[in-house]
Design a protein around this motif. Structure first.
Motif, mmCIF file in Angstrom:
data_model
loop_
_atom_site.group_PDB
_atom_site.id
_atom_site.type_symbol
_atom_site.label_atom_id
_atom_site.label_comp_id
_atom_site.label_asym_id
_atom_site.label_seq_id
_atom_site.Cartn_x
_atom_site.Cartn_y
_atom_site.Cartn_z
ATOM 1 N N UNK A 673 -11.592 53.419 36.414
ATOM 2 C CA UNK A 673 -11.468 54.607 35.584
ATOM 3 C C UNK A 673 -12.576 55.607 35.803
ATOM 4 N N UNK A 674 -13.592 55.270 36.607
ATOM 5 C CA UNK A 674 -14.650 56.234 36.920
ATOM 6 C C UNK A 674 -14.276 57.146 38.082
ATOM 7 N N UNK A 675 -12.981 57.157 38.471
ATOM 8 C CA UNK A 675 -12.414 58.052 39.478
ATOM 9 C C UNK A 675 -12.787 57.662 40.908
ATOM 10 N N UNK A 676 -13.282 56.451 41.103
ATOM 11 C CA UNK A 676 -13.696 56.026 42.435
ATOM 12 C C UNK A 676 -12.963 54.764 42.859
ATOM 13 N N UNK A 677 -12.978 54.543 44.182
ATOM 14 C CA UNK A 677 -12.507 53.304 44.798
ATOM 15 C C UNK A 677 -13.693 52.713 45.540
ATOM 16 N N UNK A 678 -13.936 51.420 45.363
ATOM 17 C CA UNK A 678 -15.035 50.757 46.048
ATOM 18 C C UNK A 678 -14.507 49.651 46.942
ATOM 19 N N UNK A 679 -15.153 49.507 48.086
ATOM 20 C CA UNK A 679 -14.820 48.467 49.052
ATOM 21 C C UNK A 679 -15.991 47.486 49.091
ATOM 22 N N UNK A 680 -15.658 46.210 48.882
ATOM 23 C CA UNK A 680 -16.699 45.178 48.765
ATOM 24 C C UNK A 680 -16.519 44.168 49.892
ATOM 25 N N UNK A 681 -17.665 43.739 50.456
ATOM 26 C CA UNK A 681 -17.649 42.700 51.477
ATOM 27 C C UNK A 681 -17.543 41.333 50.818
ATOM 28 N N UNK A 696 -9.225 61.943 38.152
ATOM 29 C CA UNK A 696 -8.933 61.130 36.971
ATOM 30 C C UNK A 696 -9.000 59.673 37.396
ATOM 31 N N UNK A 697 -8.730 58.780 36.471
ATOM 32 C CA UNK A 697 -8.822 57.348 36.747
ATOM 33 C C UNK A 697 -7.952 56.963 37.926
ATOM 34 N N UNK A 698 -8.475 56.068 38.784
ATOM 35 C CA UNK A 698 -7.705 55.517 39.899
ATOM 36 C C UNK A 698 -7.038 54.247 39.395
ATOM 37 N N UNK A 699 -5.718 54.191 39.493
ATOM 38 C CA UNK A 699 -4.955 53.117 38.869
ATOM 39 C C UNK A 699 -4.482 52.052 39.850
ATOM 40 N N UNK A 700 -4.160 52.447 41.078
ATOM 41 C CA UNK A 700 -3.648 51.492 42.060
ATOM 42 C C UNK A 700 -4.247 51.796 43.420
ATOM 43 N N UNK A 701 -4.379 50.760 44.262
ATOM 44 C CA UNK A 701 -4.869 50.921 45.627
ATOM 45 C C UNK A 701 -4.196 49.859 46.503
ATOM 46 N N UNK A 702 -3.869 50.235 47.748
ATOM 47 C CA UNK A 702 -3.247 49.334 48.715
ATOM 48 C C UNK A 702 -3.850 49.582 50.101
ATOM 49 N N UNK A 703 -3.905 48.503 50.929
ATOM 50 C CA UNK A 703 -4.345 48.620 52.308
ATOM 51 C C UNK A 703 -3.141 48.935 53.195
ATOM 52 N N UNK A 704 -3.372 49.701 54.260
ATOM 53 C CA UNK A 704 -2.345 49.976 55.247
ATOM 54 C C UNK A 704 -2.998 50.237 56.591
ATOM 55 N N UNK A 705 -2.183 50.451 57.610
ATOM 56 C CA UNK A 705 -2.639 50.696 58.983
ATOM 57 C C UNK A 705 -3.543 49.579 59.477
ATOM 58 N N UNK A 706 -3.099 48.336 59.272
ATOM 59 C CA UNK A 706 -3.882 47.206 59.737
ATOM 60 C C UNK A 706 -5.206 47.063 59.042
ATOM 61 N N UNK A 707 -5.309 47.502 57.807
ATOM 62 C CA UNK A 707 -6.537 47.404 57.051
ATOM 63 C C UNK A 707 -7.535 48.500 57.342
ATOM 64 N N UNK A 709 -7.007 51.727 56.603
ATOM 65 C CA UNK A 709 -6.853 52.814 55.653
ATOM 66 C C UNK A 709 -6.498 52.266 54.278
ATOM 67 N N UNK A 710 -6.646 53.124 53.284
ATOM 68 C CA UNK A 710 -6.272 52.831 51.909
ATOM 69 C C UNK A 710 -5.367 53.930 51.394
ATOM 70 N N UNK A 711 -4.480 53.576 50.501
ATOM 71 C CA UNK A 711 -3.711 54.561 49.759
ATOM 72 C C UNK A 711 -3.898 54.247 48.280
ATOM 73 N N UNK A 712 -4.158 55.273 47.503
ATOM 74 C CA UNK A 712 -4.468 55.086 46.087
ATOM 75 C C UNK A 712 -3.638 56.032 45.246
ATOM 76 N N UNK A 713 -3.471 55.687 43.986
ATOM 77 C CA UNK A 713 -2.775 56.540 43.024
ATOM 78 C C UNK A 713 -3.614 56.625 41.769
ATOM 79 N N UNK A 714 -3.484 57.753 41.070
ATOM 80 C CA UNK A 714 -4.330 57.961 39.916
ATOM 81 C C UNK A 714 -3.630 58.552 38.727
ATOM 82 N N UNK A 715 -4.405 58.684 37.658
ATOM 83 C CA UNK A 715 -3.894 59.298 36.443
ATOM 84 C C UNK A 715 -3.708 60.790 36.595
ATOM 85 N N UNK A 716 -4.187 61.376 37.688
ATOM 86 C CA UNK A 716 -3.978 62.799 37.953
ATOM 87 C C UNK A 716 -2.630 63.072 38.593
ATOM 88 N N UNK A 717 -1.803 62.036 38.783
ATOM 89 C CA UNK A 717 -0.480 62.202 39.360
ATOM 90 C C UNK A 717 -0.478 62.336 40.864
#
Length: 1000
Positions: A673-681, A696-707, A709-717
């Motif tokens: 909800x802090x509007x960021x996506x973090x990647x952790x080792x 706005x808040x980031x609600x969902x995230x998925x990996x693609x392109x063989x890991x 890239x990321x695609x994310x969706x948020x409360x900003x639509x």
């Protein structure tokens, strides 16, 4: 999970480690330990050379298409001249045209291009004045009535940009209260409108202006069969016969009045119902009349012709009819829809009809009309497993569908078969098949009219290995829905007693999991769509659930499965606990799919995981780790074997909404909800990347392109595409207008499905390769055109070169070409526009608009003003003024040219006036040098002298202003003259250094 927490104005910063260290931590050796080796994904294919995604486009979208009310079914010819069935459905005050085979919105009455509507609502009551309250479908014709009683006529235009186009506005309906029902006569000449005020008006739609031919009001109390005279109309129905003009009008008191338009005095009133009549119709042939409504009975009436001697003398009066009730059948439910099948025997020997109502079950009835007292008997009814049910609100509409909307998946063709279309209280449209042998009333498919808020979705892997074509969706209701991505037809999973919050699918695609506010987790068999297992034990709403990911585990059964060696699910709840549930083997689960029982699951492991509500749970690709995210701003990594805590990921400043393991690398992504996506080792559990960009808040995230890239969706639509290596946002996808709660990818990584609080379900396709191919083709064509342009310029073929530069939108090349054309024309002693006029005569409107736009830009610079104004002169002297005025934006462009042109003319005037200073200087120099009188005489004879004028008549201007007007100057030889100074240009008071010169 109903709504995201409010956004913070601060955002977390990226990791302080340098680029090299972060890359090393992401790519460290995965074989250093047994756990590292286990983290490799055994099932996911390793792409050889993944390409980065750059662009996505919407393939199709399922938007709200029905929110209750009357529906209509028709057929429209497609571009391939193939009949496409369509539905007309009311949705939120609008009327939409929907493809009946796919459930996709095609067009709407109140589209953006319509200028007839205004958006001004009633400020006091908040009522939309243009909201559609009633409509009628004719032969490629739609007539609507809005809240403000305005009747409008639309046409169905096949193959045009808009399928529904406004033809005319009729004006006021003439009713004193809103119109609630409209029906066309079979001839499509007459239209009946019925209102809450109890009146019915008949319109003749032929010709340019429709007009009212009849007006029927409730019968007065003193009239035989009359009532109070104020009852609203509940239904209207024309007799299905072109040769007759009879209409039945039902009202809320249960009365039915039947009028003959050819004889206004002939009125039949039926008063055997005790509540509002919703459905009525004549059986084919017109000898039997059927009526039903909210008094839970069906009445059969026999129609008898009565002709008196007085009637025989009136040639135009026709015969009178009497209606005799012959049978009353109690159905014990309020009937909301009735269909009399058109294939009932034409000689009136049998009757087949269907009813649907408050009990949520479609039933078929049959009667033998050959007997003197026909009786309706139950022929068939909808199976209990497919019926909608009374608890959920029952059915609201019933239509007969003869257009064969069922498609054959193998041949990709339409199958023509009898079907019933029924709508329910949850705005679903179900198609029921009808085989003539036994009429089983099986539900073939369902179109969802309104999804409400989409909370979660998951792509269901295909059991056959083909590309997935189905998704499971949680829609803020107690039912989970399975959508077909090709047709948007829907199946419903209905066993929860409260809202379903989260869904998941097993990697084998055989099982589905749902959980919700009823504190339960259910396992479903995908094909049978039956609950095969239930897990109870949470004390609060269950917010998320996830399946184990290793395929081999699902074959383990018996004690090994009970002890944790088989497949499992994990769930998290608002009770702050994480639970693991072991599943029996697939063979055991499949047995429950074919009987009425279901397995009861018990928690194998349980732990208190967080201090606040847990929002998400995820299982690693090889089942070794489990990740949870909570409102306590942390994400935690747990060992799946004993639920022991491995690490706590701290760094987010708001609650964590999503945790997602990478299927290829030893990293995990978290969205907050802090509007960021973090990647952790997963090696040292440090943050290696932070992605910022959502507002706005980031609600969902998925990996693609063989890991990569990321695609994310948020409360900003918005959906955002990120490249991990560069930390950059590659693309922003905008299609939703509210929170995007649901997001998932198909197994190929080229198709994305998103759903949000706006009720929209959107399918996205990766168009990177298509865009790249199009760009390569465009670049190739640009190179060829540039070469042609250079060749034409080299050979002085200005006309061809100019056309290429205009088509390529190259203003610099066009300027060079026009300059050479003007210079060539001037060198021949012409005005400079001769060559241009010949070319301009062949230009189309696009070329003219482009060149005039160029002229506006060129004219801002003095060095290009000659070319710009000369070109503009050629255009305005070659093209008619009315044609220029009709072009979009041309008057505004010309208005922008005028100020600069005036400035250029003023500058030239000043230069021309100042040039006389040179003549004066030369004259003064010649008068001082007495030894060169002959040279001065030669120069004087060939040049125009500028001397101080003796008299000015007001026409001499220097510097654009009249310096001296109507003044007689004294002779320069007169020593007493005070006019020894001639002023040229601006006065010395204006600050000019050389504004005045003293004459000797």
């Amino acid at each position: 999970m109903a709504s995201s927490d409010s956004e913070s104005s601060t955002s977390s910063t990226s990791s302080s480690s340098d680029e090299e260290e972060r890359n090393d931590s992401m790519n460290e050796d995965t074989s250093s330990s047994d756990e590292d080796e286990a983290m490799k994904n055994e099932s996911a294919p390793q792409p050889s050379a993944p390409t980065l995604s750059k662009s996505w486009s919407v393939r199709t979208a399922h938007t709200p298409i029905y929110t209750g009310g009357k529906i209509a079914l028709g057929r429209l010819l497609s571009l391939e001249d193939h009949p496409v069935p369509f539905l007309l459905l009311p949705v939120n005050g609008d009327l939409v045209l929907v493809d009946a085979t796919r459930g996709i919105r095609l067009d709407s009455v109140r589209g953006d291009a319509s200028n007839d509507f205004n958006d001004d609502d009633d400020e006091d009551e908040g009522i939309d004045a243009d909201a559609v309250t009633a409509f009628a479908l004719g032969d490629k014709l739609i007539v609507t009535c809005s809240q403000n009683s305005i009747l409008r006529q639309y046409s169905l235009q096949n193959g045009s940009s808009r399928l529904i186009q406004l033809q005319k506005t009729w004006g006021k309906s003439g009713h004193t209260l809103p119109v609630t029902a409209m029906e066309f006569h079979r001839s499509h000449i007459f239209l009946a409108t019925a209102s809450v005020d109890g009146s019915v008006r008949i319109w003749d739609v032929r010709g340019g202006t429709p007009f009212v031919t009849h007006s029927f009001r409730p019968l007065a109390a003193g009239y035989e069969g009359g009532g109070s005279g104020t009852l609203s109309v509940s239904a209207i129905q024309w007799k299905d016969d072109v040769s007759t003009l009879q209409i039945a009008i039902a009202r809320d008191d249960g009365s039915i009045s039947i009028h003959n338009l050819r004889n206004a005095e002939e009125v039949v009133v039926l008063r055997d119902h005790v509540a509002a009549v919703n459905c009525m119709n004549w059986v084919q042939g017109g000898n039997i009349f059927v009526s039903t409504g909210r008094d839970a009975v069906i009445n059969l009436w026999r129609v008898k012709e009565v002709t008196s001697k007085k009637k025989k003398k009136q040639a135009d009066a026709g015969a009178s009819f009497a209606y005799e009730r012959v049978h009353t059948l109690p159905v014990y439910e309020q009937v909301e829809g009735m269909v009399i099948f058109p294939d009932s025997h034409p000689d009136g020997q049998d009757l087949l009809l269907a009813t649907a109502g408050g009990k949520g079950r479609v039933r078929l009835w049959k009667a033998d009309l050959s007997s003197s007292e026909p009786r309706l008997a139950l022929l068939s009814e909808q199976h209990e497993n497919s019926m909608f049910g009374e608890k959920r609100g029952g059915y609201t509409n019933l239509l007969y569908d003869a257009y064969g909307v069922l498609s054959d998946k193998s041949s990709h063709q339409f199958i023509t078969m009898q079907q019933l279309l029924v709508t329910d209280a949850e705005h679903n449209l179900s198609f029921l098949s009808m085989h003539k042998e036994d009429y089983p009333l099986e539900t073939q498919r369902t179109i969802v009219g309104h999804n409400d808020e989409i909370l979660d979705l998951k792509v269901i892997p295909s059991t056959s290995g083909d590309a997935p074509t189905r998704i499971i969706v949680a829609t803020n209701s107690a039912q989970a829905r399975i959508f077909d991505l090709n047709t948007f037809s829907c199946d419903v999973l209905d066993r929860h007693t409260a809202v379903v919050l989260c869904v998941d699918a097993s990697p084998c695609g055989q099982y589905l999991a749902t959980c919700g506010k009823d504190k339960q987790v259910r396992i479903w068999h995908t094909e049978r769509q039956k609950s095969v297992a239930i897990a109870t034990g949470h004390t609060e709403a269950v917010g998320a659930v996830a399946f184990s990911q290793k395929l081999g585990r699902y074959q383990v059964r018996g004690k090994a499965a009970d002890n944790g060696g088989g497949a499992f699910i994990v769930s998290v709840s608002a009770d702050k606990t994480l639970k693991r549930w072991n599943l029996p083997g697939s063979s055991d689960l499949n047995e429950f799919a074919f009987n009425e029982d279901e397995a009861s699951l018990h928690a194998f492991l349980s732990t208190r995981a967080h201090d606040k509500d847990i929002n998400t749970v995820s299982v690693a690709p090889n089942d070794s780790y489990i990740a949870t995210g909570s409102q306590d701003k942390t994400a935690k990594i747990w060992r799946s074997t004993d639920l022991s805590l491995v690490a706590t990921l701290k760094g987010h400043r708001r609650g964590v909404w999503e945790c997602q393991f990478s299927p290829y690398d030893r990293v995990i992504a978290t969205a907050s909800g802090d509007k960021t996506i973090k990647l952790w080792s997963l090696g040292d559990f440090s943050c290696v990347r932070t992605f910022q960009g959502h507002v706005a808040s980031v609600l969902r995230v998925r990996f693609l392109s063989g890991g990569l890239q990321l695609v994310s969706s948020g409360a900003d639509g918005l959906l955002k595409l990120w490249t991990i290596r560069t930390n950059e946002c590659e693309a922003t996808l905008s299609r939703h207008n509210d929170k995007v709660w649901a997001l998932d990818l198909l197994s190929d990584g080229k198709t994305l499905v998103s759903g949000g609080a706006d009720s929209n379900l959107v399918i996205w396709d990766d168009t990177t390769k298509d865009v790249m191919k199009a760009k390569m083709a465009e670049d190739k064509e640009a190179i060829l055109l540039d070469q042609k342009l250079a060749n034409h310029m080299r050979q002085n073929e200005y006309k061809e070169a100019l056309y290429i530069s205009l088509d390529r939108d190259k203003p610099h090349h066009a300027l060079r070409i026009l300059t050479k054309m003007i210079e060539q024309d001037l060198s021949k002693g012409n005005s400079g526009v001769g060559l241009l006029k010949a070319i301009i005569a062949e230009w189309n409107s696009e070329h003219l608009e482009r060149v005039i736009g160029y002229c506006r830009e060129w004219n801002t610079l003095a060095r290009n003003s000659l070319v710009a104004l000369t070109t503009l002169r050629a255009i305005v002297t070659s093209v008619r003024a009315d044609r220029l005025a009709a072009m979009d934006g041309i008057p505004e462009i010309l208005a922008g040219i005028q100020p600069y042109a005036e400035r250029h003319f003023d500058r030239i005037d000043r230069l021309f006036a100042n040039s006389y200073l040179l003549d004066f200087v030369l004259f003064s120099m010649g008068s001082v040098d007495d030894g060169k009188k002959d040279e001065y005489s030669v120069w004087e004879s060939s040049n125009r002298l500028v001397t101080p004028p003796k008299y000015t008549d007001g026409r001499i201007q220097v510097g654009g202003k009249t310096v001296i007007t109507g003044t007689l100057l004294a002779d320069q030889d007169d020593e007493e003259s005070d006019n020894d100074v001639v002023t040229i240009g601006e006065s010395s008071d204006s600050g000019s250094d050389d504004s005045s010169i003293e004459a000797d």
